[in-house]
Design an enzyme around this catalytic site. Sequence first.
Site, PDB file in Angstrom:
ATOM      1  N   LYS A 276      -8.863   4.440  14.857  1.00  0.00           N
ATOM      2  CA  LYS A 276      -7.482   4.199  15.308  1.00  0.00           C
ATOM      3  C   LYS A 276      -6.551   5.257  14.702  1.00  0.00           C
ATOM      4  O   LYS A 276      -6.947   5.986  13.775  1.00  0.00           O
ATOM      5  CB  LYS A 276      -7.055   2.795  14.867  1.00  0.00           C
ATOM      6  CG  LYS A 276      -7.022   2.611  13.364  1.00  0.00           C
ATOM      7  CD  LYS A 276      -6.938   1.137  12.958  1.00  0.00           C
ATOM      8  CE  LYS A 276      -6.971   0.990  11.456  1.00  0.00           C
ATOM      9  NZ  LYS A 276      -7.169  -0.413  11.039  1.00  0.00           N
TER      10      LYS A 276
ATOM     11  N   TYR B 246      16.419  21.321  -3.877  1.00  0.00           N
ATOM     12  CA  TYR B 246      17.487  20.371  -3.546  1.00  0.00           C
ATOM     13  C   TYR B 246      17.842  19.493  -4.738  1.00  0.00           C
ATOM     14  O   TYR B 246      16.957  18.978  -5.432  1.00  0.00           O
ATOM     15  CB  TYR B 246      17.051  19.446  -2.405  1.00  0.00           C
ATOM     16  CG  TYR B 246      17.101  20.077  -1.036  1.00  0.00           C
ATOM     17  CD1 TYR B 246      18.301  20.562  -0.505  1.00  0.00           C
ATOM     18  CD2 TYR B 246      15.954  20.173  -0.261  1.00  0.00           C
ATOM     19  CE1 TYR B 246      18.344  21.126   0.768  1.00  0.00           C
ATOM     20  CE2 TYR B 246      15.982  20.728   1.003  1.00  0.00           C
ATOM     21  CZ  TYR B 246      17.186  21.210   1.511  1.00  0.00           C
ATOM     22  OH  TYR B 246      17.215  21.764   2.764  1.00  0.00           O
TER      23      TYR B 246
HETATM   24  C1  LIG Z   1      -8.270  -0.543  10.157  1.00  0.00           C
HETATM   25  C2  LIG Z   1      -9.241  -1.651  10.265  1.00  0.00           C
HETATM   26  C3  LIG Z   1     -10.544  -1.525   9.740  1.00  0.00           C
HETATM   27  C4  LIG Z   1     -10.979  -0.349   8.887  1.00  0.00           C
HETATM   28  O1  LIG Z   1     -10.488  -0.558   7.586  1.00  0.00           O
HETATM   29  P1  LIG Z   1     -10.785   0.516   6.408  1.00  0.00           P
HETATM   30  O2  LIG Z   1     -10.158  -0.083   5.201  1.00  0.00           O
HETATM   31  O3  LIG Z   1     -10.105   1.779   6.827  1.00  0.00           O
HETATM   32  O4  LIG Z   1     -12.239   0.658   6.315  1.00  0.00           O
HETATM   33  C5  LIG Z   1     -11.447  -2.537   9.999  1.00  0.00           C
HETATM   34  N1  LIG Z   1     -11.065  -3.644  10.704  1.00  0.00           N
HETATM   35  C6  LIG Z   1      -9.819  -3.816  11.188  1.00  0.00           C
HETATM   36  C7  LIG Z   1      -9.473  -5.055  11.932  1.00  0.00           C
HETATM   37  C8  LIG Z   1      -8.861  -2.833  10.961  1.00  0.00           C
HETATM   38  O5  LIG Z   1      -7.618  -3.009  11.436  1.00  0.00           O
END
Ligand SMILES: *Cc1c(COP(=O)(O)O)cnc(C)c1O
Length: 358
Positions: free
Chosen positions: A35, A254
């Site tokens: 994702k 800055y």
């Molecule tokens: C993002 C996500 C994962 C992966 O989690 P990690 O900590 O990056 O391994 C797995 N399951 C769901 C439902 C998620 O939203």
Amino acid sequence: MTRPTQAIIYLSALRANVQRIRELAPKQKIIAVIKADAYGHGAVRVATALTGLVEMFAVCSLEEALILRQAGIDAPILLLEGFFSADELTTIATQKIEIAVHTQGQVDSLLAAKLPIKVWLKVDTGMHRLGFLPDEVELAWKRLNQCDVLLKPISLMSHFSSADERDSKINMEQIRIFDELRKKIQVESSLANSAGVLAWSAAHYQWVRPGIMLYGVSPFSNTVAKDEGLQSVMQFQSALISVKQYRKGEPIGYGATWRCPQAMPVGVVAAGYADGYPRHAPSGTPILVNGRRVPLIGRVSMDMLAVDLRSQPNAKIGDTVVLWGRNLPVEEIAILSGTIAYELLCHISPRVPRIERT
Ligand SMILES: *Cc1c(COP(=O)(O)O)cnc(C)c1O
């Protein structure tokens, strides 16, 4: 000459991390979580590199899934948030996309739509974000099973709330609750994210769902990739674009928040918060110049940041600078900046070219 700011993506490290997942969960099928553009690494790139090495991919939305389909990725894809409106269901069915389902309203829509879709019922084992509470799951499961068209079996999934803490009792309690439910509904299940893969084999079930560890980052708050046998996939790098000598007492950047304690050389790096370097990184945060650590000084600007070059008097314009990567853990930069590595990786901005290396 182009701006030297880049994110190098090492595909061999990515594949080595999948190998590590296989060692940890040898009997399980792998859902690679890609994702948010594969946590900033490029979802199409990562899916292409992992095709044949994992059984499934997971993304957040149908839009993310369709980008993969258009690129020719034909492995199953799971939508972790499911669908948002019933008019997505036809595309989901025709594109062989699987969905998490977490509300009665979604169950109603699926029963009305009568489409061949593979469903993962999302169980709330304690995180209290998405999912049916354990005592609501059986009803939803029975209702979905009454529909002949939906693909069977309906599987179960849940998610850990305290995955960054290896010793948290909450994770064990979530496993216990999930196991209770699985005595009543005996189907293929998935609970383990990266932390679960690494630390809790009781949570492996049939499908593991690693995300961050694919990219060579530890999910735990007190370890880095190397400690977990992982190889970092992204190297965020740039170069010095200015090196100048300042007098004692001169301010840098800055707000003049940092002043030279003595006459000294200061380098300017072509990377700032618009590239995804955290603006909250404090003075002293390590940065590699020619492979050696030097401290960040003053505030991070939109396109630039400054480094103290007292330990490297010979550094010059054009020298390579690494913001994070295999020799400078992103986990370390995250902690100093008051955030987590997940956020830093996702925030590498579109203007930073990703350069693939095998
Ligand atoms: C993002 C996500 C994962 C992966 O989690 P990690 O900590 O990056 O391994 C797995 N399951 C769901 C439902 C998620 O939203």
